[in-house]
Design a protein around this motif. Structure first.
Motif, mmCIF file in Angstrom:
data_model
loop_
_atom_site.group_PDB
_atom_site.id
_atom_site.type_symbol
_atom_site.label_atom_id
_atom_site.label_comp_id
_atom_site.label_asym_id
_atom_site.label_seq_id
_atom_site.Cartn_x
_atom_site.Cartn_y
_atom_site.Cartn_z
ATOM 1 N N PHE A 91 -14.483 58.596 -25.931
ATOM 2 C CA PHE A 91 -13.233 58.606 -25.179
ATOM 3 C C PHE A 91 -12.431 57.350 -25.496
ATOM 4 C CE2 PHE A 91 -16.686 60.476 -22.767
ATOM 5 C CZ PHE A 91 -16.205 61.736 -22.446
ATOM 6 N N ILE A 92 -11.131 57.450 -25.283
ATOM 7 C CA ILE A 92 -10.239 56.282 -25.321
ATOM 8 C C ILE A 92 -9.597 56.166 -23.949
ATOM 9 C CG2 ILE A 92 -8.182 55.245 -26.336
ATOM 10 C CD1 ILE A 92 -8.817 56.730 -28.915
ATOM 11 N N ASP A 93 -9.764 55.013 -23.304
ATOM 12 C CA ASP A 93 -9.178 54.756 -21.989
ATOM 13 C C ASP A 93 -8.199 53.596 -22.087
ATOM 14 O OD1 ASP A 93 -10.977 56.652 -21.185
ATOM 15 O OD2 ASP A 93 -11.661 55.543 -19.420
ATOM 16 N N CYS A 94 -7.154 53.632 -21.244
ATOM 17 C CA CYS A 94 -6.167 52.548 -21.174
ATOM 18 C C CYS A 94 -5.921 52.190 -19.712
ATOM 19 C CB CYS A 94 -4.845 52.970 -21.813
ATOM 20 S SG CYS A 94 -4.980 53.492 -23.529
ATOM 21 N N LEU A 95 -5.433 50.972 -19.480
ATOM 22 C CA LEU A 95 -5.069 50.553 -18.126
ATOM 23 C C LEU A 95 -3.777 51.237 -17.697
ATOM 24 C CD1 LEU A 95 -5.688 46.714 -17.747
ATOM 25 C CD2 LEU A 95 -6.671 48.528 -16.357
ATOM 26 N N THR A 96 -3.732 51.671 -16.439
ATOM 27 C CA THR A 96 -2.501 52.232 -15.905
ATOM 28 C C THR A 96 -1.469 51.118 -15.705
ATOM 29 O OG1 THR A 96 -3.409 52.009 -13.679
ATOM 30 C CG2 THR A 96 -3.674 54.142 -14.765
ATOM 31 N N ALA A 97 -0.244 51.504 -15.446
ATOM 32 C CA ALA A 97 0.835 50.528 -15.331
ATOM 33 C C ALA A 97 0.584 49.511 -14.218
ATOM 34 C CB ALA A 97 2.156 51.252 -15.092
ATOM 35 N N ASP A 98 -0.043 49.948 -13.106
ATOM 36 C CA ASP A 98 -0.314 49.009 -12.014
ATOM 37 C C ASP A 98 -1.657 48.296 -12.180
ATOM 38 O OD1 ASP A 98 -2.094 51.031 -11.529
ATOM 39 O OD2 ASP A 98 -1.379 51.503 -9.507
ATOM 40 N N ARG A 99 -2.338 48.554 -13.301
ATOM 41 C CA ARG A 99 -3.587 47.894 -13.671
ATOM 42 C C ARG A 99 -4.706 48.137 -12.654
ATOM 43 N NH1 ARG A 99 -2.868 44.379 -17.755
ATOM 44 N NH2 ARG A 99 -4.810 43.261 -17.287
ATOM 45 N N SER A 100 -4.603 49.197 -11.859
ATOM 46 C CA SER A 100 -5.616 49.467 -10.833
ATOM 47 C C SER A 100 -6.682 50.446 -11.298
ATOM 48 C CB SER A 100 -4.952 50.019 -9.568
ATOM 49 O OG SER A 100 -4.369 51.295 -9.833
ATOM 50 N N SER A 101 -6.414 51.194 -12.392
ATOM 51 C CA SER A 101 -7.342 52.226 -12.836
ATOM 52 C C SER A 101 -7.326 52.330 -14.349
ATOM 53 C CB SER A 101 -6.984 53.595 -12.232
ATOM 54 O OG SER A 101 -6.837 53.520 -10.840
ATOM 55 N N ALA A 102 -8.309 53.071 -14.873
ATOM 56 C CA ALA A 102 -8.350 53.388 -16.302
ATOM 57 C C ALA A 102 -7.961 54.846 -16.487
ATOM 58 C CB ALA A 102 -9.750 53.133 -16.857
ATOM 59 N N LEU A 103 -7.147 55.117 -17.505
ATOM 60 C CA LEU A 103 -6.650 56.466 -17.783
ATOM 61 C C LEU A 103 -7.261 56.977 -19.079
ATOM 62 C CD1 LEU A 103 -4.562 58.814 -17.300
ATOM 63 C CD2 LEU A 103 -2.965 57.463 -18.701
ATOM 64 N N VAL A 104 -7.876 58.155 -19.036
ATOM 65 C CA VAL A 104 -8.441 58.764 -20.241
ATOM 66 C C VAL A 104 -7.299 59.399 -21.036
ATOM 67 C CG1 VAL A 104 -10.127 60.382 -21.176
ATOM 68 C CG2 VAL A 104 -10.564 59.255 -18.991
ATOM 69 N N VAL A 105 -7.047 58.912 -22.267
ATOM 70 C CA VAL A 105 -5.930 59.418 -23.064
ATOM 71 C C VAL A 105 -6.391 60.234 -24.264
ATOM 72 C CG1 VAL A 105 -4.412 57.525 -22.367
ATOM 73 C CG2 VAL A 105 -5.813 57.273 -24.415
ATOM 74 N N ALA A 106 -7.682 60.161 -24.619
ATOM 75 C CA ALA A 106 -8.194 60.948 -25.749
ATOM 76 C C ALA A 106 -9.693 61.126 -25.590
ATOM 77 C CB ALA A 106 -7.878 60.271 -27.076
ATOM 78 N N GLU A 107 -10.234 62.210 -26.140
ATOM 79 C CA GLU A 107 -11.665 62.477 -26.063
ATOM 80 C C GLU A 107 -12.103 63.295 -27.266
ATOM 81 O OE1 GLU A 107 -12.504 64.902 -22.663
ATOM 82 O OE2 GLU A 107 -11.268 66.569 -23.362
ATOM 83 N N THR B 178 1.893 50.657 -19.746
ATOM 84 C CA THR B 178 2.960 49.760 -20.205
ATOM 85 C C THR B 178 2.816 49.439 -21.698
ATOM 86 O OG1 THR B 178 1.619 47.850 -19.538
ATOM 87 C CG2 THR B 178 3.187 48.708 -17.923
ATOM 88 N N LEU B 179 2.075 50.267 -22.424
ATOM 89 C CA LEU B 179 1.838 50.018 -23.847
ATOM 90 C C LEU B 179 3.121 50.195 -24.648
ATOM 91 C CD1 LEU B 179 -1.584 51.851 -24.351
ATOM 92 C CD2 LEU B 179 -1.187 49.387 -24.159
ATOM 93 N N ARG B 180 3.278 49.340 -25.653
ATOM 94 C CA ARG B 180 4.436 49.443 -26.554
ATOM 95 C C ARG B 180 4.195 50.523 -27.598
ATOM 96 N NH1 ARG B 180 3.734 43.151 -27.046
ATOM 97 N NH2 ARG B 180 1.911 44.019 -28.080
ATOM 98 N N ASP B 181 5.250 50.879 -28.308
ATOM 99 C CA ASP B 181 5.165 51.958 -29.290
ATOM 100 C C ASP B 181 4.162 51.622 -30.390
ATOM 101 O OD1 ASP B 181 6.323 54.567 -30.218
ATOM 102 O OD2 ASP B 181 6.712 53.342 -31.996
ATOM 103 N N GLU B 182 4.126 50.353 -30.837
ATOM 104 C CA GLU B 182 3.181 49.990 -31.901
ATOM 105 C C GLU B 182 1.736 50.037 -31.404
ATOM 106 O OE1 GLU B 182 5.255 46.058 -30.582
ATOM 107 O OE2 GLU B 182 5.740 48.182 -30.877
ATOM 108 N N ASP B 183 1.534 49.756 -30.102
ATOM 109 C CA ASP B 183 0.192 49.851 -29.546
ATOM 110 C C ASP B 183 -0.264 51.304 -29.485
ATOM 111 O OD1 ASP B 183 0.167 47.115 -29.191
ATOM 112 O OD2 ASP B 183 0.871 47.211 -27.126
ATOM 113 N N ILE B 184 0.665 52.182 -29.106
ATOM 114 C CA ILE B 184 0.323 53.610 -29.028
ATOM 115 C C ILE B 184 -0.046 54.140 -30.403
ATOM 116 C CG2 ILE B 184 1.213 55.902 -28.447
ATOM 117 C CD1 ILE B 184 2.990 54.564 -26.334
ATOM 118 N N ARG B 185 0.625 53.655 -31.440
ATOM 119 C CA ARG B 185 0.305 54.111 -32.810
ATOM 120 C C ARG B 185 -1.123 53.693 -33.197
ATOM 121 N NH1 ARG B 185 5.777 52.801 -34.027
ATOM 122 N NH2 ARG B 185 5.168 50.767 -34.876
ATOM 123 N N VAL B 186 -1.558 52.506 -32.730
ATOM 124 C CA VAL B 186 -2.940 52.085 -33.004
ATOM 125 C C VAL B 186 -3.924 53.060 -32.359
ATOM 126 C CG1 VAL B 186 -4.667 50.280 -32.570
ATOM 127 C CG2 VAL B 186 -2.341 49.644 -33.235
#
Length: 487
Positions: A41-57, A13-21
Motif C-alpha cells: 500500500f501507499i499511504d499519505c498524510l491528510t491535509a489536517d495531518r490527523s490520519s493516513a490516507l490509502v491512495v494505492a494498493e 497538501t502534496l504538490r504536483d511533483e510529489d504526486i508524480r513520485v
C-alpha cells in the motif's frame, strides 16, 4: 493512477511533483507485490495531518492476499495504524513489526518512508505479509529445543557412576539402592556435605542416617517420590533434590543431587537490602514533592490574581503526578509500573482540583494494562496531566458537563495513549505552539525528546482527540524493502 491523483489533490497538501513520485511508485507496485508475495500500500498524510490516507494498493498474484476488498480511500488513525503514522510523522522506517490482520491472520508489516527530491517524507510504502506458517515453525522449533533439553537433563541425572563425567558435575551426586544404602557418591558430594558439617557419604552407609532421616521411606511416600529441601550452615546454602525410583512402597532406590546456592542466597539478600533502600528513597522523594505541593497551595490561597492562581494550580498538578509515580515505586520497589493504575489516580486528582463547583466532568479509563519503565512512566504522567488540564481549561471552559476518555493500548511495537474530550474542540495546534502555549510545549518536548515518539491531534467533530505513540522497539535492521524510495 487517476484515483491516486484525485485523492491526493482533494485530501492532502502534496504538490504536483510529489504526486508524480507516488504515481511512479504506484505504477511498479504490482511487480513489488508479486515479487515479495505481500500486500502493498501507499499511504499519505491528510491535509489536517490527523490520519493516513490509502491512495494505492496491490494484492499479490503469487500468494493469498490478507484482504478481501479494496481499502483505497480509507483513513487510518494513529490508534489503528501506529507504525504508519509514526513513519509519516518522523520519516523513520518501522521494519518487521508483527501484528494480526482484519482476517485474524498473523502478519509481518514493514513501513518505509517515501521521499521526494528534497528528502521530505511524502508518503509511506507498506508491506504486509502472511507469516502464520513461519510462526508455527518457530513454535515447533522451540518445542523441540525444550524437549531436547529435558531429555539431556534426564540422561545426566541418571548417568552411570562409572562414567568420568559424573566427577565433573558442579552438583553433588549420590546414588542409593532399594535398601537405602549409598552405592555411589561423587567427589563434589563429599565437598558440599563437608561444608555444612554433614557426615561423609561413604559407600554402604545409610542415606537416611546421612541426612538425619530426611530421606526415609515415609518421607518419599508423603512427597510422592520427590523431595526438595534447603540445607544451610552459616553462609553456606545447599539445595537438595532427591528422587525415588522404587517400584514398591518399601523400596527406596534413587538419586540425590546437591547444589551450592550460597551465591544465589547472598545476591537475594543484597537485592532485598537495595530494594529496601530504593523504596525508602522513593518514599522520601514523594514526601518532599508533597511538601512542595502543600507550600505552593498555601501560596496560591494568598494570591488575589486568577491568572496566578491558575499557574499555581497547574504546577501543583504536575508535582502531584510525579509524586504518584514515586508513591507507586515506594510501595512496590519495581522498575516497571502498571500505568493503567496510575492513569486513574492522576485523572481523578486533576479533574477534582480544576472543575468548578457547578461542573460535572466524568473521566473514563479504557484499554489494557501496560507496564512502563519508571523513567518513561514519569514522562507519561506529565503528558496525561497536561492533556487533561487542557481539556478542563479549554475544552470545557464554557460547559457545565463533559466527558474525558483516556485510553492506553499496546499495538504491535507501539503503545498508544489517547485523551479524548467532547468539549468545544481545539484550535490550530501549530499556532498554539508558536504562541508559546506552555502545556502543549511540555507535551511536545516530552514526546519527541524523552519518549522519541509522535503526537497527533484530531478534531472529532464533537471535541478533540490527542494520541501519543511511544515506540517500544526501535529496530535498526535493514532489509531489501527498507530503502527509501526517492524521486
Amino acid at each position: 493512477m487517476q484515483m491516486l491523483r484525485e485523492l491526493c489533490q482533494s485530501q492532502t497538501t502534496l504538490r504536483d511533483e510529489d504526486i508524480r513520485v507516488l504515481e511512479d511508485l504506484a505504477d511498479k507496485l504490482q511487480i513489488f507485490s508479486d515479487l515479495y508475495q505481500a500486500d502493498m500500500f501507499i499511504d499519505c498524510l491528510t491535509a489536517d495531518r490527523s490520519s493516513a490516507l490509502v491512495v494505492a494498493e496491490a494484492s499479490p498474484r503469487t500468494a493469498k492476499s490478507l484482504y478481501k476488498g479494496s481499502v483505497v480511500g480509507q483513513l487510518a488513525t494513529a490508534i489503528n495504524e501506529p507504525a504508519v503514522m509514526y513513519c509519516l510523522t518522523t520519516g523513520k522506517p518501522v521494519i518487521g513489526s508483527r501484528g494480526v490482520s482484519q482476517e485474524q491472520v498473523v502478519m509481518r508489516q514493514s513501513v518505509t518512508p517515501i521521499c521526494n527530491a528534497q528528502g521530505e517524507t511524502i508518503g509511506t510504502l507498506i508491506t504486509e505479509q502472511d507469516i502464520s506458517k513461519q510462526v508455527e515453525q518457530e513454535r515447533s522449533v522451540e518445542l523441540l529445543r525444550e524437549t531436547t533439553e529435558h531429555l539431556s537433563e534426564t540422561l545426566m541425572q541418571f548417568a552411570e557412576p562409572e562414567m568420568p563425567i559424573s566427577s565433573l558435575l558442579h552438583e553433588g551426586m549420590i546414588l542409593f539402592d532399594y535398601q537405602g544404602n549409598i552405592s555411589y557418591a561423587n567427589r563434589r558430594a563429599h565437598e558440599l556435605l563437608a561444608s555444612i558439617g554433614y557426615p561423609q557419604p561413604e559407600k554402604g552407609e545409610s542415606v537416611e542416617r546421612i541426612f538425619s532421616w530426611l530421606l526415609s521411606p515415609e518421607s518419599f511416600v508423603r512427597s510422592g517420590g520427590f523431595i526438595q529441601k534447603e540445607l544451610s550452615r552459616g553462609k553456606t546454602f545447599l539445595l537438595l533434590k532427591a528422587v525415588s525410583v522404587a517400584r514398591k512402597p518399601d523400596d527406596r532406590g534413587g538419586i540425590v543431587l546437591l547444589r551450592d546456592i550460597s551465591d544465589i542466597r547472598e545476591k537475594e539478600k543484597q537485592l532485598m537490602i537495595k530494594s529496601a533502600v530504593i523504596k525508602e528513597i522513593h518514599h522520601r522523594v514523594k514526601n518532599n514533592l508533597q511538601t512542595i505541593s502543600s507550600l505552593l497551595r498555601l501560596q496560591m490561597r494568598r494570591s488575589q490574581s486568577q491568572e496566578i492562581e491558575k499557574v499555581y494550580r497547574e504546577s501543583i498538578n504536575r508535582i502531584n503526578s510525579i509524586a504518584i509515580i514515586h508513591e507507586y515505586l515506594a510501595q512496590d520497589g519495581l522498575e516497571l509500573i502498571d500505568f493503567k493504575d496510575i492513569l486513574t489516580k492522576i485523572s481523578k486528582i486533576i479533574v477534582s482540583s480544576m472543575r468548578r463547583s457547578e461542573q460535572s466532568i466524568q473521566v473514563t479509563i479504557t484499554g489494557e494494562s501496560v507496564c512502563l519503565p519508571s523513567s518513561k512512566a514519569t514522562s507519561f504522567a506529565l503528558i496525561v496531566t497536561e492533556l487533561i488540564q487542557n481539556c478542563m481549561i479549554h475544552g470545557f471552559r464554557d460547559r457545565q458537563e463533559g466527558t474525558i476518555t483516556v485510553s492506553l493500548v499496546p499495538k504491535d511495537d507501539f503503545v498508544s495513549l489517547s485523551v479524548t474530550d467532547n468539549g468545544v474542540g481545539m484550535d490550530d495546534t501549530e499556532q498554539l505552539l508558536k504562541k508559546g502555549h506552555l502545556g502543549l510545549k511540555i507535551v511536545d518536548t516530552l514526546v519527541k525528546e524523552d519518549l522519541e515518539g509522535t503526537i497527533h491531534f484530531r478534531n472529532t467533530g464533537n471535541g478533540t482527540e490527542v494520541t501519543i505513540l511511544y515506540p517500544l522497539h526501535k529496530g535498526d535492521e535493514q532489509d531489501d524493502t527498507a530503502e527509501n524510495y526517492g524521486g
